[in-house]
Design a protein around this motif. Structure first.
Motif, mmCIF file in Angstrom:
data_model
loop_
_atom_site.group_PDB
_atom_site.id
_atom_site.type_symbol
_atom_site.label_atom_id
_atom_site.label_comp_id
_atom_site.label_asym_id
_atom_site.label_seq_id
_atom_site.Cartn_x
_atom_site.Cartn_y
_atom_site.Cartn_z
ATOM 1 N N ILE A 137 43.080 -24.816 -39.329
ATOM 2 C CA ILE A 137 43.576 -24.388 -38.022
ATOM 3 C C ILE A 137 42.498 -23.649 -37.246
ATOM 4 O O ILE A 137 42.266 -23.908 -36.053
ATOM 5 N N GLU A 138 41.799 -22.731 -37.896
ATOM 6 C CA GLU A 138 40.748 -21.968 -37.225
ATOM 7 C C GLU A 138 39.596 -22.869 -36.793
ATOM 8 O O GLU A 138 39.044 -22.694 -35.689
ATOM 9 N N SER A 139 39.237 -23.849 -37.611
ATOM 10 C CA SER A 139 38.125 -24.752 -37.277
ATOM 11 C C SER A 139 38.457 -25.614 -36.059
ATOM 12 O O SER A 139 37.637 -25.765 -35.145
ATOM 13 N N CYS A 140 39.659 -26.182 -36.047
ATOM 14 C CA CYS A 140 40.070 -27.028 -34.915
ATOM 15 C C CYS A 140 40.142 -26.220 -33.626
ATOM 16 O O CYS A 140 39.673 -26.655 -32.566
ATOM 17 N N ALA A 141 40.723 -25.020 -33.705
ATOM 18 C CA ALA A 141 40.832 -24.176 -32.517
ATOM 19 C C ALA A 141 39.465 -23.728 -32.038
ATOM 20 O O ALA A 141 39.203 -23.675 -30.824
ATOM 21 N N ALA A 142 38.567 -23.412 -32.977
ATOM 22 C CA ALA A 142 37.214 -22.987 -32.601
ATOM 23 C C ALA A 142 36.482 -24.086 -31.850
ATOM 24 O O ALA A 142 35.764 -23.818 -30.873
ATOM 25 N N LEU A 143 36.666 -25.322 -32.286
ATOM 26 C CA LEU A 143 36.019 -26.453 -31.625
ATOM 27 C C LEU A 143 36.542 -26.630 -30.197
ATOM 28 O O LEU A 143 35.756 -26.836 -29.253
ATOM 29 N N ILE A 144 37.853 -26.534 -30.021
ATOM 30 C CA ILE A 144 38.439 -26.678 -28.685
ATOM 31 C C ILE A 144 37.985 -25.539 -27.771
ATOM 32 O O ILE A 144 37.615 -25.758 -26.614
ATOM 33 N N PHE A 145 38.011 -24.320 -28.303
ATOM 34 C CA PHE A 145 37.536 -23.174 -27.521
ATOM 35 C C PHE A 145 36.081 -23.374 -27.102
ATOM 36 O O PHE A 145 35.703 -23.111 -25.955
ATOM 37 N N ALA A 146 35.246 -23.828 -28.048
ATOM 38 C CA ALA A 146 33.818 -24.000 -27.774
ATOM 39 C C ALA A 146 33.589 -25.032 -26.673
ATOM 40 O O ALA A 146 32.748 -24.827 -25.780
ATOM 41 N N ILE A 147 34.326 -26.132 -26.737
ATOM 42 C CA ILE A 147 34.187 -27.167 -25.704
ATOM 43 C C ILE A 147 34.614 -26.623 -24.338
ATOM 44 O O ILE A 147 33.933 -26.838 -23.329
ATOM 45 N N ARG A 148 35.737 -25.887 -24.302
ATOM 46 C CA ARG A 148 36.206 -25.325 -23.030
ATOM 47 C C ARG A 148 35.211 -24.314 -22.475
ATOM 48 O O ARG A 148 34.884 -24.343 -21.274
ATOM 49 N N TRP A 149 34.714 -23.426 -23.306
ATOM 50 C CA TRP A 149 33.835 -22.358 -22.825
ATOM 51 C C TRP A 149 32.391 -22.820 -22.611
ATOM 52 O O TRP A 149 31.591 -22.087 -22.027
ATOM 53 N N SER A 150 32.077 -24.021 -23.071
ATOM 54 C CA SER A 150 30.737 -24.552 -22.821
ATOM 55 C C SER A 150 30.514 -24.817 -21.333
ATOM 56 O O SER A 150 29.367 -24.926 -20.885
ATOM 57 N N PHE A 151 31.617 -24.913 -20.559
ATOM 58 C CA PHE A 151 31.494 -25.077 -19.110
ATOM 59 C C PHE A 151 31.197 -23.744 -18.418
ATOM 60 O O PHE A 151 30.809 -23.723 -17.250
ATOM 61 N N ASP A 152 31.403 -22.630 -19.123
ATOM 62 C CA ASP A 152 31.209 -21.306 -18.529
ATOM 63 C C ASP A 152 29.992 -20.571 -19.070
ATOM 64 O O ASP A 152 29.573 -19.575 -18.484
ATOM 65 N N MET A 153 29.443 -21.028 -20.202
ATOM 66 C CA MET A 153 28.341 -20.315 -20.852
ATOM 67 C C MET A 153 27.503 -21.301 -21.663
ATOM 68 O O MET A 153 27.927 -22.451 -21.867
ATOM 69 N N PRO A 154 26.322 -20.895 -22.134
ATOM 70 C CA PRO A 154 25.495 -21.776 -22.965
ATOM 71 C C PRO A 154 26.254 -22.250 -24.199
ATOM 72 O O PRO A 154 27.116 -21.538 -24.724
ATOM 73 N N ILE A 155 25.920 -23.439 -24.685
ATOM 74 C CA ILE A 155 26.666 -24.062 -25.770
ATOM 75 C C ILE A 155 26.649 -23.220 -27.045
ATOM 76 O O ILE A 155 27.657 -23.116 -27.754
ATOM 77 N N GLY A 156 25.507 -22.576 -27.339
ATOM 78 C CA GLY A 156 25.427 -21.743 -28.537
ATOM 79 C C GLY A 156 26.373 -20.561 -28.471
ATOM 80 O O GLY A 156 27.072 -20.238 -29.436
ATOM 81 N N ARG A 157 26.390 -19.927 -27.330
ATOM 82 C CA ARG A 157 27.286 -18.791 -27.133
ATOM 83 C C ARG A 157 28.742 -19.249 -27.131
ATOM 84 O O ARG A 157 29.616 -18.569 -27.673
ATOM 85 N N ALA A 158 29.008 -20.417 -26.546
ATOM 86 C CA ALA A 158 30.367 -20.949 -26.513
ATOM 87 C C ALA A 158 30.875 -21.224 -27.928
ATOM 88 O O ALA A 158 32.042 -20.954 -28.250
ATOM 89 N N LEU A 159 30.000 -21.761 -28.786
ATOM 90 C CA LEU A 159 30.385 -22.031 -30.173
ATOM 91 C C LEU A 159 30.670 -20.731 -30.915
ATOM 92 O O LEU A 159 31.657 -20.631 -31.662
ATOM 93 N N TYR A 160 29.820 -19.733 -30.698
ATOM 94 C CA TYR A 160 30.013 -18.414 -31.324
ATOM 95 C C TYR A 160 31.324 -17.792 -30.868
ATOM 96 O O TYR A 160 32.113 -17.293 -31.683
ATOM 97 N N TYR A 161 31.574 -17.833 -29.565
ATOM 98 C CA TYR A 161 32.818 -17.306 -29.018
ATOM 99 C C TYR A 161 34.021 -18.078 -29.557
ATOM 100 O O TYR A 161 35.077 -17.496 -29.819
ATOM 101 N N GLY A 162 33.869 -19.400 -29.690
ATOM 102 C CA GLY A 162 34.975 -20.214 -30.182
ATOM 103 C C GLY A 162 35.395 -19.832 -31.585
ATOM 104 O O GLY A 162 36.584 -19.631 -31.870
#
Length: 445
Positions: A137-162
């Motif tokens: 559950i955490e892995s799937c949600a982290a991936l979705i969060f990372a994809i969404r936040w990649s539009f607002d911040m660098p991809i590395g930071r988006a993955l970390y935030y996710g």
């Protein structure tokens, strides 16, 4: 766990000591200069408060997580959240399974107490499911969060935030990295962030037993009584909560009024879900009307469900209380839920747990009323949030005195472990009473 085996302690005592040691270790790590962005040492009381809030998956903070703490400090906090949410005994079992070490009878007793189970049967199998479900559950949600936040911040930071926020939300912790104590207010009308966050909160809050029943429903084609009660009461509380918040805040210019219809609906449901011990918010809690704030206090006191990452008196306890009242009004001696009769022992346990929890909240609120300069509603809100390990605040947390921080830390600790130790203490005792007192009569009402 070898340390605990060398001393004679009951399972509840081991759980209390285990969580206390984790909090102390986290406090020491957060005090290190490397844990702050400015390289300064965090005062012990603030470090203890933060470590307690993270380990007890609460979310109340005296220092902004996103701006004060460095990456090292943030990693320490999210690790405390994961260990505290799943339970240190669950994490210890994970290492034992990886090392292929046999799970002893004493370990199983501790796991039974930690997961609030009535029997040791299948407890190790349940722990395996807990770990697997959490990871997926955490892995799937982290991936979705990372994809969404990649539009607002660098991809590395988006993955970390996710990853960081997926762990925080699933464990119902409420910590966030967006800075300035904003939580998710900037995504108040974002359907992706709202849906994924609510899914994580509910998944972590309904309990791993219910998650297991849902996932394996296609094979068994039935739900246990526990799952039926949890799912029905959780759904009812979320729906009723969303309707009440929508009605109370619809014309509030500081919350719902400026939003479009989708924003109104999303934020109403989110603020109904998050008091289930999550702590994240998309509306300014301090800007809500007093009626809404008091209603959220009730939701926070009820909390999540047994064997979950959340706190509160739990949905099953609340269901038993409501059912007992309904049965009494209808003149029935038995409490029946989904065609199953509950024993008086269960009813007495629910009443006792609720009354002790209520006394704790009232006592803490009264003490804080003498130490803190704030309105009573704000103090009661903070106290209930700490007891229910929720993390929502009306703005009092950052203004707490040293005494207030210590009291709230103890309340968070009691809220996380209290129901576990109470369940053990109120369990059926061996042996029978040698005599019974004569029956007395007294007027009620």
């Amino acid at each position: 766990m070898l340390f605990f085996k060398k001393i004679s302690l009951s399972p509840p005592q081991i759980l209390v000591m285990g969580f206390a040691l984790i909090i102390l270790l986290g406090s020491v790590l957060l005090m290190l200069p490397i844990s702050s962005t400015k390289g300064t040492t965090l005062p012990f009381v603030d470090a203890l408060f933060t470590a307690t809030s993270a380990t007890c998956v609460t979310g109340l903070v005296v220092r902004d997580t996103g701006t004060y703490f460095s990456t090292f400090g943030q990693v320490v906090i999210v690790m405390l959240i994961q260990v505290g949410g799943l339970g240190f005994m669950t994490m210890a079992t994970l290492f034992s399974l990886v090392l292929k070490r046999k799970i002893s009878l004493r370990d199983r007793l501790l796991l039974q107490e930690a997961m609030n189970q009535n029997t040791m049967e299948g407890i190790v199998r349940l722990i395996r499911k807990v770990l697997m479900y959490s990871l997926v559950i955490e892995s799937c949600a982290a991936l979705i969060f990372a994809i969404r936040w990649s539009f607002d911040m660098p991809i590395g930071r988006a993955l970390y935030y996710g990853v960081w926020h997926a762990v925080s939300m699933f464990n119902n912790a409420g910590f966030d990295l967006f800075g300035e104590y904003r939580s998710l207010t900037q995504y108040v009308a974002d359907p992706i962030v709202n849906f994924v966050a609510m899914f994580l909160i509910v998944s972590g809050g309904i309990g791993f037993i219910v998650l297991s029943d849902i996932i394996e429903f296609r094979r068994h084609r039935r739900f246990s009584l526990h799952s039926k009660v949890v799912l029905s009461m959780t759904s009812a509380l979320i729906l009723i909560g969303a309707i009440v918040i929508f009605i109370f805040e619809f014309t509030n210019p500081r919350t719902l009024e400026p939003l479009g219809w989708s924003g109104k609906i999303w934020s109403s449901f989110f603020q109904s879900v998050t008091p289930r011990t999550a702590g994240a918010n998309t509306l300014d809690i301090g800007a809500l009307r007093q009626a809404t704030q008091f209603f959220i206090i009730i939701l926070m006191f009820i909390g999540a469900s047994p064997s979950s990452t959340g706190g509160g008196i739990k949905t099953t306890t609340f269901t038993i209380l409501v059912g007992a009242v309904a049965s009494m009004i209808r003149g029935r001696s038995d409490l029946v839920l989904f065609r199953y009769r509950l024993t008086q022992e269960r009813i007495f346990k629910a009443i006792t747990l609720t009354m002790l929890s209520l006394f704790l909240v009232i006592a803490v609120a009264m003490v804080l009323s003498t130490t803190e300069d704030a309105s009573f509603l704000s103090i009661l809100f903070e106290t209930t949030s700490a007891f229910g390990t929720v993390g929502l605040t009306m703005g009092l947390t950052g203004k707490l005195t040293v005494i207030g921080k210590i009291i709230i830390s103890l309340t968070m600790f009691a809220g996380r472990l209290g129901p576990l130790t109470l369940a053990y203490a109120l369990g059926p005792k061996k042996g029978k009473e040698l005599y019974r007192h004569p029956e007395g009569k007294m007027i009620i009402g």
